[in-house]
Design an enzyme around this catalytic site. Sequence first.
Site, PDB file in Angstrom:
ATOM      1  N   SER A   1     -33.103 -42.771 -56.237  1.00 56.89           N
ATOM      2  CA  SER A   1     -33.312 -41.947 -57.425  1.00 56.89           C
ATOM      3  C   SER A   1     -31.966 -41.597 -58.026  1.00 56.89           C
ATOM      4  CB  SER A   1     -34.051 -40.659 -57.057  1.00 56.89           C
ATOM      5  OG  SER A   1     -34.046 -39.725 -58.124  1.00 56.89           O
TER       6      SER A   1
ATOM      7  N   TYR B   1     -35.748 -32.897 -51.926  1.00 62.21           N
ATOM      8  CA  TYR B   1     -35.955 -34.241 -52.472  1.00 62.21           C
ATOM      9  C   TYR B   1     -34.620 -34.931 -52.729  1.00 62.21           C
ATOM     10  CZ  TYR B   1     -37.332 -37.879 -55.805  1.00 62.21           C
ATOM     11  OH  TYR B   1     -37.509 -39.074 -56.450  1.00 62.21           O
TER      12      TYR B   1
END
Length: 678
Positions: free
Chosen positions: A555, A568
């Site tokens: 990501s 996350y």
Amino acid sequence: MTNPTVADLIARSNRLGSDPRNTNYAGGNTSAKGADIDPVTGEPVELLWVKGSGGDLGTLTEKGLAALRVDRMRALVDVYPGLDREDEMVAAFDYCLHGKGGAAPSIDTAMHGLVDAAHVDHLHPDSGIAIATSADGEELTRKIFGDRVVWVPWRRPGFQLGLDIAEIKKANPQAVGTILGGHGITAWGDTSEESERNSLWIIETAAAYIAENGAAEPFGRVRPGFEALPEAERRAKAAALAATIRGLASHDRPQVGHFTDADVVLDFLAREKAPALAELGTSCPDHFLRTKVKPLLLDLPATASVEESIARLKELHEQYRADYTAYYERYATEDSPAIRGADPLIVLVPGVGQFSYGANKQTARVAGEFYVNAINVMRGAEALSTYRPIPESEKFRIEYWALEEAKLRRLPKPKTHQGRIAFVTGAASGIGKAIATRLAAEGACVVVADLDLEKAQAAAAELGDADVAIGVAANVADADGVQAAVDATLLAFGGIDLVVNNAGLSLSKPLLETTEKDWDLQHDVMAKGSFLVSKAAAKALVEQGLGGDVVYISSKNSVFAGPNNVAYSATKADQAHQVRLLAVELGEHGVRVNGINPDGVVRGSGIFASGWGANRAATYGVKEEDLGQFYANRTILKREVVPENVADAVYVLTGPELSRTTGLHIPVDSGVAAAFLR
């Protein structure tokens, strides 16, 4: 509007071809003669419709037929230059074609056009080939069928065989068909129904005779220690051997594999005659063209350890390659095509089962089915007589036939990922599903791995049948579950080449609201999960020795410090560094490890649909339905990122163009300056 004669032919072909007792996949051919209107003269003309080259009877359609003028076909008899030049007649068939379109005429076209019968079937039933490969096949043919079926000594398919059968039918008006030595059967009739009835009568009569008169144990007694292992144990051993065997079978070119532990295979491998019979090889041309002239048989008992089996398989592989090369050199002439590779296509492991290989999954599966046909043929021949396949020299003449080479050249150019086996986690939806879809479209075999088995299987079914994709359950946070999913991949497709660590989830919370449970859950699924998947897959990748790819869907948050997602983003940073670490460690094995850093992918995302989207929208003070546009507006390109954009990046990273790239992270974020790599 379809000609009624053609409609009957297709229906008959589909019935005969859909039953494996009658013929193997893509084996045999059928034909019908009848009248149609010549559009040039407006007058009726007699035509032959015959299954074309490369088609399959069970799925035959009108497009798979070649249509030829009967008068021109029979006129070829007057210009036939003789046995030494009979291959030239295949090109002459093109001058007999009626109209455009349809399939290319096969080598068996003469058999159908020259025989004086309205309907002809040529099939490869196990029972018929068992008689055809028996040492006393001619005598058995008379004993079983009387004068209704005539023995034809082995002759390579071609124009001369068509002339021979035509003469036999003329000289034996009471006959309904023939047994073709070493090969199969041919039957005929005045009507489509009569031809089909005669074909089935020959097949069923042969099968009944073998069942009633054959020896109880045609393969001999069971060899102690070679019996089938219990199911769980043999499948575990098969999975443990699969990567090594695929690597051996792919020495010359990468192959996809298929595994079967069918009772017929396990029983054969347990018997005392198995080694000698395996060494004799297959007989029917359709069989050995797909299985090579003989298999590689492991000569250790089922109780041998995996390590012992691997060591011996490697020794036998070297011997097999030397033997096959010697076989090629014995018979090759200056006009022969180049050797097509010396690796086995069938590998037999007593107590475990049969591994078969091909350029794609369907080819590998069909090769395995053909060897099962060969086992059935050997059983029938040994039950009544002695199995005697056609001579090795004749096998070479067919395997390296110029016409067979021409058929191979007509095959379409393979896609970029053909022959590659991809394992994609979290692939039942969102980014993972888009990646699986793209890889399958580029020719890869795909394993859709997901926590939800039902959804994984449904997503796989959208990609195609089991030759294209399968769905497996995979809790990536559980080591045993990951290994089971990788083992399922090895058994389904023979190996693994391309791993995509995509499974993920997210909880959008600020630091003070993030619980230890939240932290552990996200790290278990993504950081630990990626580690477990990469570790299990790397073992197979290294054993295969074929290189490979591991891709992490990380990501932009792995380098960008966004608000309210500490767990996350930290786990994505963990994944990003795994890419670098594994690229260094696995590089010596030819395995490339790369990452992709997407921006928030809203559309089609399982993560965003499960609450993450609502939380991120609240964090940024926008409506949830506007979140995708919000992300787009803050990028340099002002364009939203969708799952297919990430799939495109996976395709490029794992394709041939970036074969020297490893340890790289590719941003797929429309340009987020704060996430630029440094």
